[in-house]
Design a protein around this motif. Structure first.
Motif, mmCIF file in Angstrom:
data_model
loop_
_atom_site.group_PDB
_atom_site.id
_atom_site.type_symbol
_atom_site.label_atom_id
_atom_site.label_comp_id
_atom_site.label_asym_id
_atom_site.label_seq_id
_atom_site.Cartn_x
_atom_site.Cartn_y
_atom_site.Cartn_z
ATOM 1 N N PHE A 6 0.857 -1.178 0.000
ATOM 2 C CA PHE A 6 0.000 0.000 0.000
ATOM 3 C C PHE A 6 0.894 1.229 0.000
ATOM 4 O O PHE A 6 1.992 1.212 0.576
ATOM 5 C CB PHE A 6 -0.910 0.034 1.234
ATOM 6 C CG PHE A 6 -2.111 -0.851 1.121
ATOM 7 C CD1 PHE A 6 -3.275 -0.383 0.531
ATOM 8 C CD2 PHE A 6 -2.083 -2.153 1.594
ATOM 9 C CE1 PHE A 6 -4.392 -1.195 0.426
ATOM 10 C CE2 PHE A 6 -3.182 -2.970 1.497
ATOM 11 C CZ PHE A 6 -4.350 -2.494 0.906
ATOM 12 N N PRO A 7 0.446 2.300 -0.590
ATOM 13 C CA PRO A 7 1.248 3.533 -0.557
ATOM 14 C C PRO A 7 1.447 4.001 0.881
ATOM 15 O O PRO A 7 0.629 3.737 1.757
ATOM 16 C CB PRO A 7 0.399 4.538 -1.339
ATOM 17 C CG PRO A 7 -0.621 3.746 -2.074
ATOM 18 C CD PRO A 7 -0.783 2.446 -1.345
ATOM 19 N N ARG A 8 2.534 4.707 1.137
ATOM 20 C CA ARG A 8 2.847 5.215 2.470
ATOM 21 C C ARG A 8 1.732 6.119 3.004
ATOM 22 O O ARG A 8 1.495 6.182 4.205
ATOM 23 C CB ARG A 8 4.166 5.993 2.456
ATOM 24 C CG ARG A 8 5.372 5.135 2.194
ATOM 25 C CD ARG A 8 5.714 4.390 3.431
ATOM 26 N NE ARG A 8 7.130 4.037 3.430
ATOM 27 C CZ ARG A 8 7.689 3.381 4.403
ATOM 28 N NH1 ARG A 8 6.978 3.029 5.423
ATOM 29 N NH2 ARG A 8 8.941 3.072 4.358
ATOM 30 N N GLU A 9 1.053 6.818 2.115
ATOM 31 C CA GLU A 9 -0.034 7.707 2.552
ATOM 32 C C GLU A 9 -1.146 6.903 3.221
ATOM 33 O O GLU A 9 -1.735 7.327 4.213
ATOM 34 C CB GLU A 9 -0.626 8.498 1.367
ATOM 35 C CG GLU A 9 0.357 9.412 0.664
ATOM 36 C CD GLU A 9 1.212 8.686 -0.362
ATOM 37 O OE1 GLU A 9 0.735 7.734 -1.009
ATOM 38 O OE2 GLU A 9 2.390 9.058 -0.496
ATOM 39 N N VAL A 10 -1.446 5.731 2.659
ATOM 40 C CA VAL A 10 -2.481 4.871 3.236
ATOM 41 C C VAL A 10 -2.024 4.369 4.609
ATOM 42 O O VAL A 10 -2.795 4.383 5.576
ATOM 43 C CB VAL A 10 -2.813 3.694 2.292
ATOM 44 C CG1 VAL A 10 -3.751 2.709 2.962
ATOM 45 C CG2 VAL A 10 -3.399 4.210 0.986
ATOM 46 N N ALA A 11 -0.765 3.955 4.701
ATOM 47 C CA ALA A 11 -0.222 3.482 5.975
ATOM 48 C C ALA A 11 -0.280 4.595 7.021
ATOM 49 O O ALA A 11 -0.633 4.367 8.178
ATOM 50 C CB ALA A 11 1.202 2.993 5.797
ATOM 51 N N CYS A 12 0.045 5.811 6.599
ATOM 52 C CA CYS A 12 0.047 6.953 7.507
ATOM 53 C C CYS A 12 -1.364 7.237 8.029
ATOM 54 O O CYS A 12 -1.555 7.539 9.197
ATOM 55 C CB CYS A 12 0.612 8.166 6.780
ATOM 56 S SG CYS A 12 1.213 9.440 7.884
ATOM 57 N N ARG A 13 -2.363 7.101 7.178
ATOM 58 C CA ARG A 13 -3.742 7.356 7.597
ATOM 59 C C ARG A 13 -4.315 6.190 8.409
ATOM 60 O O ARG A 13 -5.149 6.392 9.285
ATOM 61 C CB ARG A 13 -4.619 7.625 6.378
ATOM 62 C CG ARG A 13 -4.312 8.955 5.736
ATOM 63 C CD ARG A 13 -5.390 9.299 4.726
ATOM 64 N NE ARG A 13 -5.099 10.522 4.045
ATOM 65 C CZ ARG A 13 -5.461 11.728 4.475
ATOM 66 N NH1 ARG A 13 -6.119 11.848 5.598
ATOM 67 N NH2 ARG A 13 -5.155 12.804 3.798
ATOM 68 N N ALA A 14 -3.870 4.971 8.136
ATOM 69 C CA ALA A 14 -4.384 3.794 8.843
ATOM 70 C C ALA A 14 -3.730 3.612 10.208
ATOM 71 O O ALA A 14 -4.332 3.030 11.114
ATOM 72 C CB ALA A 14 -4.168 2.545 7.995
ATOM 73 N N PHE A 15 -2.525 4.108 10.373
ATOM 74 C CA PHE A 15 -1.771 3.920 11.613
ATOM 75 C C PHE A 15 -2.550 4.310 12.869
ATOM 76 O O PHE A 15 -2.610 3.527 13.830
ATOM 77 C CB PHE A 15 -0.438 4.672 11.525
ATOM 78 C CG PHE A 15 0.391 4.582 12.759
ATOM 79 C CD1 PHE A 15 0.941 3.367 13.154
ATOM 80 C CD2 PHE A 15 0.629 5.699 13.545
ATOM 81 C CE1 PHE A 15 1.721 3.275 14.300
ATOM 82 C CE2 PHE A 15 1.396 5.613 14.689
ATOM 83 C CZ PHE A 15 1.941 4.400 15.067
ATOM 84 N N PRO A 16 -3.184 5.484 12.937
ATOM 85 C CA PRO A 16 -3.911 5.857 14.158
ATOM 86 C C PRO A 16 -5.021 4.882 14.537
ATOM 87 O O PRO A 16 -5.363 4.743 15.714
ATOM 88 C CB PRO A 16 -4.494 7.242 13.827
ATOM 89 C CG PRO A 16 -3.610 7.775 12.761
ATOM 90 C CD PRO A 16 -3.175 6.582 11.965
#
Length: 155
Positions: A6-16
């Protein structure tokens, strides 16, 4: 939660969504658009919470945990079990030695261990569970119930 491919942006948004407690509060307190990359979020997160992480201990640490004179066998085992969770190189034999050496010397269970010393952790756990069950049963049979105490007070 693991996000592969997955793109890093998705990981960044899913992390929280994977967090709870103070970590979730901390992420929620970050100013909008203040993080430019997942790498930056990772660095900030680790900096924030590194000091509160539990350190892994060697298995010999278990040898320092002893049952208190007034501590029940059940509570001692629970406390030792919690400590086992932070041991980096758990070894069944060391755990058994720690349990045998940690039981309060004047306890009834120590007398039981002197009669029949378990050779494996499984044998120890079976023996301690049987002992705790007998103790609980005897306590339930011999302790007066609340109703009996109230009746005695009313007489």
């Amino acid at each position: 939660m693991t996000l592969h491919n997955f793109p890093r942006e998705v990981a960044c948004r899913a992390f929280p969504l994977t967090l709870k407690g103070s970590a979730r509060v901390w992420v929620g307190s970050l100013a909008p658009r203040s993080i430019d990359s997942f790498g930056e979020l990772t660095r900030l997160f680790l900096t924030q919470f590194m000091a509160s992480s539990r350190r892994r201990c060697p298995s010999a640490y278990l040898l320092t945990i002893k049952q208190g004179e007034d501590e029940s066998l059940k509570i001692y085992l629970s406390r030792l079990n919690k400590e086992c969770m932070i041991i980096e190189d758990q070894d069944e034999k060391i755990t058994l030695v720690a349990l045998l050496g940690g039981v309060w010397l004047r306890s009834q269970f120590m007398a039981e261990l002197a009669r029949r010393t378990p050779a494996t952790l499984r044998e120890f756990m079976d023996q301690v569970n049987n002992f705790i069950n007998v103790e609980d049963t005897l306590r339930a049979l011999t302790e007066p119930t609340r109703k009996e105490l109230e009746q005695a007070e009313n007489k």
